[in-house]
Design an enzyme around this catalytic site. Structure first.
Site, PDB file in Angstrom:
ATOM      1  CE  LYS A 222      -3.180  -2.301   3.182  1.00 44.58           C
ATOM      2  NZ  LYS A 222      -3.656  -2.271   4.591  1.00 44.58           N
ATOM      3  N   GLY A 223       2.078   1.152   0.515  1.00 46.30           N
ATOM      4  CA  GLY A 223       2.893   2.324   0.827  1.00 46.30           C
ATOM      5  C   GLY A 223       3.064   3.346  -0.295  1.00 46.30           C
TER       6      GLY A 223
ATOM      7  CD  GLU B 208       7.961   0.022  -2.876  1.00 49.71           C
ATOM      8  OE1 GLU B 208       6.923   0.684  -2.676  1.00 49.71           O
ATOM      9  OE2 GLU B 208       8.008  -1.208  -2.719  1.00 49.71           O
ATOM     10  CG  ASP B 209       6.519   3.040   0.247  1.00 49.99           C
ATOM     11  OD1 ASP B 209       6.653   2.049  -0.499  1.00 49.99           O
ATOM     12  OD2 ASP B 209       6.268   2.933   1.452  1.00 49.99           O
TER      13      ASP B 209
ATOM     14  CG  ASP C  54      14.000  -1.042   5.396  1.00 50.36           C
ATOM     15  OD1 ASP C  54      15.129  -0.729   5.755  1.00 50.36           O
ATOM     16  OD2 ASP C  54      13.107  -1.333   6.209  1.00 50.36           O
TER      17      ASP C  54
ATOM     18  CE  LYS D  50      14.460   3.996   7.238  1.00 48.18           C
ATOM     19  NZ  LYS D  50      13.767   3.137   8.215  1.00 48.18           N
TER      20      LYS D  50
ATOM     21  CB  VAL E 220      10.448   7.684   7.868  1.00 46.28           C
ATOM     22  CG1 VAL E 220      11.619   8.557   8.229  1.00 46.28           C
ATOM     23  CG2 VAL E 220      10.857   6.588   6.901  1.00 46.28           C
TER      24      VAL E 220
ATOM     25  CG  ASP F 243       2.196   1.068   7.698  1.00 44.62           C
ATOM     26  OD1 ASP F 243       3.201   0.865   6.992  1.00 44.62           O
ATOM     27  OD2 ASP F 243       1.655   0.181   8.383  1.00 44.62           O
TER      28      ASP F 243
ATOM     29  NE  ARG G 107      -0.855   2.098   4.971  1.00 37.35           N
ATOM     30  CZ  ARG G 107       0.190   1.297   4.719  1.00 37.35           C
ATOM     31  NH1 ARG G 107       1.206   1.765   4.044  1.00 37.35           N
ATOM     32  NH2 ARG G 107       0.201   0.042   5.136  1.00 37.35           N
TER      33      ARG G 107
END
Ligand code: PRP
Length: 182
Positions: A47-48, A104-105, A108, A136, A158, A164, A170
């Site tokens: 969902k990000g 993409e948000d 990681d 990151k 974050v 989220d 969000r």
């Protein structure tokens, strides 16, 4: 979650709405030039990425289609299997006539994107590129580098702008640091 707790959890704004907007405009121009005249399918991983997808696509001046996936990689400990758990697949069954642009948000550990890219490459798109809002690199566990990162951040938790914590936050229009101390 009650509103007082919600507000207390927002430690500080890390990237403002204005900074995000400016960077998206800049990258939107660059991508519009790059994909001009090419059949383009913009894909985001829910969902990000839903907020980033909405804002980034509105800065693309070239015609394109959009599609969504819900995917995460299977892994044991730090070992990624390379197999993707797809909860929702693309509505496009054939992507072989498209240049695919993944929005993409956050990248990681790199597992999700590495495996999604591997999966989609197997479907033989004309090209594939990954643009992430946040990167990151300190958290990386597998070798994966996005083609474009709008912001590179250190390793702190974050939230906001699609990201989220326990499904909340969000909706924040900026990126904030999550307060773990309360
Ligand atoms: C987040 C984010 C990426 C992934 C990145 O999704 O949206 O898809 O994690 O992490 P990685 O590089 O370690 O694989 P998440 O699984 O939290 O789901 P969400 O998008 O629904 O919030």
């Amino acid at each position: 979650m009650d509103t007082a707790t919600f507000n207390k959890r927002i430690k500080r704004v890390v990237i403002t709405e204005e900074e995000i907007r400016a960077k998206i405009k800049e990258v939107g121009k660059q991508l519009s030039k790059e994909y001009d005249g090419k059949p383009l399918l913009v894909v985001s991983i829910l969902k990000g990425a839903f907020v980033f997808m909405a804002d980034m696509t509105r800065e693309l001046s070239v015609p394109h289609e959009i599609d969504f996936m819900i995917a995460s990689s299977y892994y044991e400990g730090t070992v990624s299997s390379g197999v993707v758990n797809i909860k929702l697949d693309l509505a496009h069954t054939d992507i072989s006539n498209f240049h695919v642009l993944i929005l993409e948000d956050i990248v990681d550990t790199g597992r999700t994107l590495k495996d999604v890219v591997h999966l989609l490459k197997g479907r033989k798109p004309l090209s594939i590129k990954v643009v992430t809002l946040l990167d990151k690199p300190d958290r990386r566990l597998v070798e994966f580098n996005p083609d474009i990162s709008l912001f590179t951040i250190p390793d702190y938790f974050v939230i906001g702008y699609g990201l989220d914590c326990g499904e909340f936050f969000r909706n924040l229009p900026y990126i904030a640091e999550y307060n773990t101390e309360i």
